[in-house]
Design a protein around this motif. Structure first.
Motif, PDB file in Angstrom:
ATOM      1  N   ASP A 154       0.837  -1.209   0.000  1.00  0.00           N
ATOM      2  CA  ASP A 154       0.000   0.000   0.000  1.00  0.00           C
ATOM      3  C   ASP A 154       0.866   1.250   0.000  1.00  0.00           C
ATOM      4  N   GLN A 155       1.985   1.252   0.732  1.00  0.00           N
ATOM      5  CA  GLN A 155       2.883   2.393   0.786  1.00  0.00           C
ATOM      6  C   GLN A 155       3.583   2.598  -0.558  1.00  0.00           C
ATOM      7  N   ARG A 158       1.493   4.501  -3.128  1.00  0.00           N
ATOM      8  CA  ARG A 158       1.320   5.940  -2.890  1.00  0.00           C
ATOM      9  C   ARG A 158       2.456   6.674  -3.450  1.00  0.00           C
TER      10      ARG A 158
END
Length: 158
Positions: A154-155, A158
């Protein structure tokens, strides 16, 4: 020289055959054995001698040592369960922490088996408990690894 080698080989083979034949003569074959099951059991089972009271004391001592050992193992397992449950900090559907649920269930299991005297059953319970704790910890570690991998992916997005 080659004939000497053959003679040595032939001599070795002859010695092996001789050993085999001697072993066969001394070996007790099944058809020469006892005629009944009772005779077979009498020959191979150790008979309990009731004249020695010292043996009873030794057996009692061994039983006490085994029970003490099992008691130590059970306490060690219980402590390991308490240590392992500290990592289960999320609530279940009722809002109770899984840590408390697991500890309560462990206590019930130990109380149910508290007066078990059969060493085989106690050993099975201890082994089963150890496997259950290890399995729960392994599953917890795997889920945490999956969660960390998910957070990292998820990081990265981004």
């Amino acid at each position: 020289m080659l004939p000497n080698v053959h003679k040595c080989r032939n001599l070795a083979v002859s010695l092996n055959h001789l050993r085999f034949n001697i072993a066969l003569r001394h070996r007790r074959l099944l058809h020469n054995g006892p005629d009944t099951i009772d005779e077979l059991l009498d020959r191979h089972l150790v008979k309990k001698d009731k004249t020695h009271h010292g043996d009873d004391e030794e057996n009692d001592l061994l039983t006490r040592q085994r029970l003490t050992s099992n008691r130590r193992e059970a306490l060690s397992l219980y402590r390991d369960i308490l240590r392992a449950t500290q990592f289960f900090m999320w609530p279940d559907s009722r809002g109770v922490l899984w840590r408390d649920v697991l500890r309560e269930n462990a206590r019930k299991e130990f109380e149910a088996a508290r007066f078990e005297k059969d060493p085989e059953i106690v050993t099975r319970l201890l082994i089963g408990g150890r496997e259950a704790v290890q399995s729960a910890i392994d599953k917890l570690v795997e889920k945490q690894r999956e969660q960390i991998a998910k957070e990292r992916s998820d990081q990265d997005r981004r």
